[in-house]
Design a protein around this motif. Structure first.
Motif, PDB file in Angstrom:
ATOM      1  N   ASP A  41       8.162   8.025   0.204  1.00 42.53           N
ATOM      2  CA  ASP A  41       9.293   7.208   0.621  1.00 42.53           C
ATOM      3  C   ASP A  41       9.072   5.737   0.285  1.00 42.53           C
ATOM      4  N   VAL A  42       7.866   5.274   0.672  1.00 41.37           N
ATOM      5  CA  VAL A  42       7.584   3.855   0.496  1.00 41.37           C
ATOM      6  C   VAL A  42       7.536   3.500  -0.983  1.00 41.37           C
ATOM      7  N   MET A  43       6.904   4.368  -1.779  1.00 41.69           N
ATOM      8  CA  MET A  43       6.764   4.069  -3.195  1.00 41.69           C
ATOM      9  C   MET A  43       8.124   4.020  -3.889  1.00 41.69           C
ATOM     10  N   ALA A  44       9.116   4.682  -3.287  1.00 41.01           N
ATOM     11  CA  ALA A  44      10.435   4.686  -3.904  1.00 41.01           C
ATOM     12  C   ALA A  44      11.282   3.508  -3.401  1.00 41.01           C
ATOM     13  N   SER A  45      10.723   2.746  -2.440  1.00 37.31           N
ATOM     14  CA  SER A  45      11.545   1.712  -1.813  1.00 37.31           C
ATOM     15  C   SER A  45      11.668   0.470  -2.700  1.00 37.31           C
ATOM     16  N   GLU A  46      12.623  -0.385  -2.342  1.00 35.88           N
ATOM     17  CA  GLU A  46      12.922  -1.542  -3.193  1.00 35.88           C
ATOM     18  C   GLU A  46      11.790  -2.551  -3.238  1.00 35.88           C
ATOM     19  N   TYR A  47      11.119  -2.772  -2.075  1.00 36.80           N
ATOM     20  CA  TYR A  47      10.112  -3.838  -2.112  1.00 36.80           C
ATOM     21  C   TYR A  47       8.887  -3.459  -2.917  1.00 36.80           C
ATOM     22  N   VAL A  48       8.611  -2.161  -3.038  1.00 33.52           N
ATOM     23  CA  VAL A  48       7.514  -1.748  -3.908  1.00 33.52           C
ATOM     24  C   VAL A  48       7.914  -1.989  -5.364  1.00 33.52           C
ATOM     25  N   THR A  49       9.169  -1.648  -5.671  1.00 34.07           N
ATOM     26  CA  THR A  49       9.660  -1.913  -7.024  1.00 34.07           C
ATOM     27  C   THR A  49       9.555  -3.411  -7.327  1.00 34.07           C
ATOM     28  N   THR A  50       9.954  -4.240  -6.344  1.00 35.92           N
ATOM     29  CA  THR A  50       9.870  -5.678  -6.526  1.00 35.92           C
ATOM     30  C   THR A  50       8.444  -6.113  -6.797  1.00 35.92           C
ATOM     31  N   ALA A  51       7.527  -5.583  -5.975  1.00 30.46           N
ATOM     32  CA  ALA A  51       6.118  -5.939  -6.133  1.00 30.46           C
ATOM     33  C   ALA A  51       5.634  -5.565  -7.519  1.00 30.46           C
ATOM     34  N   ARG A  52       6.065  -4.406  -7.950  1.00 31.97           N
ATOM     35  CA  ARG A  52       5.647  -3.966  -9.286  1.00 31.97           C
ATOM     36  C   ARG A  52       6.178  -4.918 -10.349  1.00 31.97           C
ATOM     37  N   LEU A  53       7.467  -5.296 -10.168  1.00 35.21           N
ATOM     38  CA  LEU A  53       8.085  -6.161 -11.165  1.00 35.21           C
ATOM     39  C   LEU A  53       7.408  -7.516 -11.205  1.00 35.21           C
ATOM     40  N   LYS A  54       6.810  -7.951 -10.024  1.00 32.62           N
ATOM     41  CA  LYS A  54       6.067  -9.201  -9.999  1.00 32.62           C
ATOM     42  C   LYS A  54       4.804  -9.117 -10.836  1.00 32.62           C
ATOM     43  N   GLY A  55       4.459  -7.894 -11.268  1.00 36.48           N
ATOM     44  CA  GLY A  55       3.299  -7.714 -12.133  1.00 36.48           C
ATOM     45  C   GLY A  55       2.003  -7.458 -11.402  1.00 36.48           C
ATOM     46  N   SER A  85      -1.065  -5.335  -9.762  1.00 36.34           N
ATOM     47  CA  SER A  85      -1.717  -4.098 -10.204  1.00 36.34           C
ATOM     48  C   SER A  85      -1.320  -2.963  -9.262  1.00 36.34           C
ATOM     49  N   SER A  86      -1.375  -1.716  -9.735  1.00 40.07           N
ATOM     50  CA  SER A  86      -0.998  -0.560  -8.922  1.00 40.07           C
ATOM     51  C   SER A  86      -1.847  -0.518  -7.668  1.00 40.07           C
ATOM     52  N   TRP A  87      -3.138  -0.826  -7.810  1.00 38.76           N
ATOM     53  CA  TRP A  87      -4.061  -0.786  -6.671  1.00 38.76           C
ATOM     54  C   TRP A  87      -3.567  -1.734  -5.575  1.00 38.76           C
ATOM     55  N   ARG A  88      -3.202  -2.957  -5.964  1.00 32.42           N
ATOM     56  CA  ARG A  88      -2.746  -3.937  -4.987  1.00 32.42           C
ATOM     57  C   ARG A  88      -1.416  -3.517  -4.382  1.00 32.42           C
ATOM     58  N   VAL A  89      -0.549  -2.956  -5.192  1.00 34.46           N
ATOM     59  CA  VAL A  89       0.745  -2.499  -4.673  1.00 34.46           C
ATOM     60  C   VAL A  89       0.514  -1.455  -3.592  1.00 34.46           C
ATOM     61  N   VAL A  90      -0.378  -0.539  -3.909  1.00 31.32           N
ATOM     62  CA  VAL A  90      -0.606   0.564  -2.962  1.00 31.32           C
ATOM     63  C   VAL A  90      -1.282   0.049  -1.689  1.00 31.32           C
ATOM     64  N   THR A  91      -2.368  -0.713  -1.834  1.00 27.12           N
ATOM     65  CA  THR A  91      -3.128  -1.096  -0.639  1.00 27.12           C
ATOM     66  C   THR A  91      -2.410  -2.144   0.198  1.00 27.12           C
ATOM     67  N   ARG A  92      -1.800  -3.144  -0.418  1.00 30.94           N
ATOM     68  CA  ARG A  92      -1.240  -4.255   0.350  1.00 30.94           C
ATOM     69  C   ARG A  92       0.193  -4.012   0.799  1.00 30.94           C
ATOM     70  N   HIS A  93       0.964  -3.296  -0.005  1.00 34.31           N
ATOM     71  CA  HIS A  93       2.388  -3.182   0.319  1.00 34.31           C
ATOM     72  C   HIS A  93       2.786  -1.807   0.810  1.00 34.31           C
ATOM     73  N   ALA A  94       2.317  -0.812   0.114  1.00 33.76           N
ATOM     74  CA  ALA A  94       2.800   0.539   0.437  1.00 33.76           C
ATOM     75  C   ALA A  94       2.109   1.114   1.676  1.00 33.76           C
ATOM     76  N   LEU A  95       0.780   0.991   1.730  1.00 38.29           N
ATOM     77  CA  LEU A  95       0.036   1.691   2.776  1.00 38.29           C
ATOM     78  C   LEU A  95       0.424   1.317   4.205  1.00 38.29           C
ATOM     79  N   PRO A  96       0.469   0.043   4.556  1.00 41.26           N
ATOM     80  CA  PRO A  96       0.799  -0.276   5.946  1.00 41.26           C
ATOM     81  C   PRO A  96       2.107   0.380   6.384  1.00 41.26           C
TER      82      PRO A  96
END
Lengths: 318, 527
Positions: A206-220, A222-233
């Motif tokens: 669910d989280v990985m499909a959400s808009e803010y993860v997409t935004t984080a990705r677009l900010k460039g 790394s996948s690791w940071r996206v997962v640990t800092r944004h998606a996991l909590p």
């Protein structure tokens, strides 16, 4: 926020009172009473009547309940009808042993299952996901005593690494119990982990499909940071509830596994107390289980509040 | 379990779970080893002499948290008794009385006064010498109301505790209220172990007796240890020590055996699935105690339709015991033909009508119960109950009897179903002397009379038998009593079953019959 907590605590206390009444009624409905169960078929009717009187079983049920609740409020759970020992101390001893299993189980189950759940979520519909999902589905469907029996056959009988049963009594030290803790904990962890894996997987997806993860990705990032800092909590949030409920299940539902391993824990004490109709012990265990249940739920709710900005703000604006 | 059925004796809820768990286990092992056919069960324990020394580890079902070592109590920790204590008389392997602490015993001409001559040079574990005062005290202790001993009901009608005499240190004289030629056989009961004079208050904890082992530690429903008593009058036992562990769950007990944590499962009649798994293991095997379990389908003779003797006869003629043995025991037992005296007992007579469904049908018609439907209660208390009930149901169909098998909760089976429902399944240990068997289970008004059968002619026959001092004539009378029970009584005895005992492959010299267990000779190979 404070009123929210206050209401939750009040509801918790209500639950406790209600469960104590329900347990009391359920025990009343069991066929046979402690006098007949303890004295057995050898007993003469005189002996049964004398014991009933001595244990005050001839008093009406509500009087006995009132007596008991009154004592429990002062921390006095009465004396076991069978062994004659103080219930508080006895239950405490068994509870301590169970806590050992519970601790190991939670460590196994929570760390293991969150890692697996996240992996499954990140590798959605690829082979790691299929493998993890299938295994957890199996773990969910197989009753814990079957898992326990399989573990015993593999790691006690075929490969003599762990003891199959605990031969010590409830007074056993932690050192004596330690070798016997791993198999029961693993059996419980397998069943418990399945739910947490499924939940963690779903929320990661669910989280990985959400808009803010997409935004984080677009900010460039790394996948690791996206997962640990944004998606996991965010992903862990719904998982908390499942973990809390499972911990509660652990406190009350280990009876079968403890029996398979002859482990001197609270579940085994509960089984033998029900068989012996040892009222004060059953009631004390039920009350403690209810406390654990309620506290776990409360902790989950408050934890959710701490993690979820929306809930926090809603509390504050009120 | 000894002759008591009290629920604490075996963890019952646990047994319910064990049934399914052990099935799982057997399926698994078969899967693991790839064995397609179940291995045959071994016929007996391994022969050969044990090595001196070693510690035997026994897993036992706890009686209850209120367990005691007082042999007279209903809550005695049964497995310890035979190791710690001796009786005046015991039962030999041939079923006859054998000396234990009494070297000899004889009645007067009318069998009204019995004189027991005690063995000399016997010491208790605390070093005191055994005298006739201890033997007299033991009887008084059993009869004392405060002890609440189950055996008091049997002995109280015979003995006045005030009249026991000890003319010298090694002679006990027991005057009886009524003549009884079988009196010594009543003292073979496991409540009758001899305790020291004046020990009532402490005996439940100290366990001081004259037996081959002395107590080192004991916890009710918990672990305990006994060590060899080197000054035992019959020589020291083979073993150095026995560790007892209490394991409530039946499958947990067999797992402990399979994993090599214990060497013997006491009071455990393994179900066939578990027995096969155990027999197939490298560490453990099965020993059989032949005809050790006496299985019964009691009909309450005070409840319709069993008040009518013709219905009871029809119920017996209707089924084929051979069929029940084949189906429920997979052949591991002997058909009982409704005679409660086991075939191995010297008093047994083989007189019974043939299986005859037509005659059963005829009798039912005469009694006005054509197409009879009955409820038969069972539970998971014992693994054989339900198979036995189903085999009976199947067999009785030919006589037009419809049996509905109902499964009741195991943990209250002996308080709510036994002696309350008109028809149910139950069992006893065999190994009771014939007079004790008839008096306890078939005599009108006895507390163990599970069929509530009361027949004055039968009771009179028993009275005559126990007063008869001519051995040959007495045996004939007990034979008549058997025919009486087969023809008129309320108990169906489909079979006597072998008890399947799980033991380690290291155990040597295992010998058990009835309530007798050879603690002196049992040992281990390579101890």
């Amino acid at each position: 926020m404070l009123s929210f907590i206050a209401r939750r605590v009040l509801a918790a206390l209500g639950t406790l009172v209600l469960s104590s009444v329900l347990v009391f009624l359920a025990v009343q409905a069991l066929p046979g009473d402690v006098a007949t169960q303890v004295l057995g078929k050898d007993a003469t009717p005189d002996a049964v009547a004398a014991l009933r009187e001595k244990l005050k079983l001839d008093q009406p049920a509500w009087e006995r309940y009132a007596d008991w609740i009154g004592g429990a409020l002062h921390g006095d759970f009465g004396l076991s009808l069978v062994s004659g020992k103080a219930v508080g101390g006895e239950v405490g001893m068994y509870l301590g042993n169970s806590a050992l299993i519970a601790l190991v189980t939670v460590l196994f189950a929570v760390t293991g299952s969150i890692v697996l759940g996240i992996l499954a979520g990140l590798y959605r519909d690829r082979w790691p996901d299929h493998l993890i999902s299938t295994v957890s589905l199996v773990g969910m469907s197989v009753p814990e005593f079957v898992v326990a029996t399989v573990l015993v056959l593999c790691f006690s009988v075929a490969l003599p690494w762990f003891p199959a049963v605990v031969l010590y009594g409830p007074e056993a030290t932690v050192g004596q119990l330690m070798p016997a803790v791993w198999l029961p904990a693993l059996a419980l962890a397998v069943v418990m982990a399945a739910y947490i894996v499924r939940m963690a997987r779903t929320s990661v997806i669910d989280v990985m499909a959400s808009e803010y993860v997409t935004t984080a990705r677009l900010k460039g990032l790394s996948s690791w940071r996206v997962v640990t800092r944004h998606a996991l909590p965010s992903a862990l949030l719904p998982t908390l509830h499942v973990i809390a409920l499972n911990v509660a299940w652990l406190a009350g539902g280990v009876a079968v596994v403890e029996n398979v391993f002859n482990y001197p824990g609270i579940g085994k004490l509960m089984l033998s107390s029900v068989q012996n109709r040892d009222l004060p012990v059953i009631q004390a265990i039920a009350l403690i289980s209810a406390v654990v249940y309620v506290v776990c739920n409360l902790a989950a709710d408050l934890g959710a509040m701490a993690l979820n900005p929306k809930l926090r703000t809603r509390g504050r604006t009120r | 379990m000894p002759d008591t059925h009290h629920p604490g004796r075996r963890s019952v809820l646990a047994a319910a779970a064990a049934g399914s768990a052990s099935l799982g286990a057997s399926w698994l092992l078969t899967g693991c080893t790839g064995a397609s056919a179940a291995p045959a069960l071994p016929e007996g324990a391994k022969a050969g002499t044990p090595d001196r020394g070693g510690t035997l580890r026994i897993a036992r079902p706890p009686a209850s948290e209120a367990e005691t070592l007082d042999p007279a109590s209903a809550l005695s920790a049964y497995e310890y008794l035979g190791a710690l204590y001796n009786r005046l008389v015991r039962i030999g392997a041939n079923g006859e009385l054998a000396p234990d602490l009494a070297e000899s015993w004889e009645p007067d001409a009318k069998a009204r006064t019995w004189t027991f001559r005690l063995r000399k040079g016997v010491t208790f574990h605390d070093g005191r010498e055994l005298t006739s005062a201890d033997a007299a005290y033991t009887l008084r202790h059993i009869l004392d109301k405060a002890t609440a001993s189950p055996q008091a009901a049997v002995l109280a009608p015979l003995i006045d505790p005030a009249k026991l005499r000890t003319p010298d240190a090694h002679t006990l004289v027991v005057p009886l209220k009524t003549p009884n030629a079988e009196f010594p056989s009543l003292l073979t009961h496991y409540n009758c172990y001899v305790v020291p004079d004046g020990s009532a208050r402490g005996i439940g904890r100290t366990g001081i007796g004259t037996g081959p082992f002395k107590l080192e530690s004991f916890a009710p429903a918990g672990p305990g240890r006994i060590t060899a008593f080197t000054d035992h009058w019959a020589g020291r036992p083979v073993l150095d020590a026995i560790d007892f562990y209490s394991v409530a769950d039946m499958s947990a007990r067999s797992n402990a055996l399979l994993a090599g944590q214990v060497d013997l499962l006491s009071q455990t009649n393994l179900d066939f699935a578990t027995a096969r798994v155990v027999a197939a293991s490298d560490r453990a095997t099965i020993a059989r105690v032949e005809n050790a379990q006496w299985y019964v389908l009691p009909m309450l003779t005070t409840e319709k339709p069993f008040t009518d003797v013709r219905v009871r006869q029809a119920m017996k003629l209707a089924y084929d015991p051979e069929h029940v043995v084949k189906v429920a025991l997979q052949g591991a037992g002997t058909p009982g033909w409704d005679n409660p005296v086991p075939p191995s007992d010297p008093a047994h007579v083989a007189a019974h009508p043939e299986h005859d469904p037509e005659q059963a049908r005829h009798l039912l018609k005469k009694a006005g119960h054509e197409g009879l439907t009955v409820d038969l209660y069972t539970s998971s208390y014992d693994p054989v109950f339900t198979p036995m009930a189903l085999a009976y149901q199947d067999s009785a169909k030919r006589a037009g009897i419809r049996v509905r098998v109902k499964t009741a909760s195991a943990d209250s089976y002996y308080t709510q179903i036994w002696m309350k429902k008109p028809l149910m399944a139950t069992y006893w240990y065999t190994g009771r002397p014939v007079d004790q068997l008839f008096t306890q289970v078939f005599r009108g008004g006895s507390s163990y009379n599970e069929t509530a059968w009361s027949d004055k002619a039968f009771d009179a026959l028993l009275d005559r038998a126990r007063q008869e001092t001519d051995d040959e004539r007495r045996r004939e009378l007990y034979g008549e009593a058997q025919t009486f029970v087969v023809e008129k009584g309320g108990a169906m005895t489909p079979m006597f079953a072998d008890r399947l005992v799980g033991i380690s492959r290291k155990v040597r010299g295992y010998a058990e019959h009835g309530f007798e267990f050879d603690y002196l000779g049992i040992g281990l190979k390579g101890a």
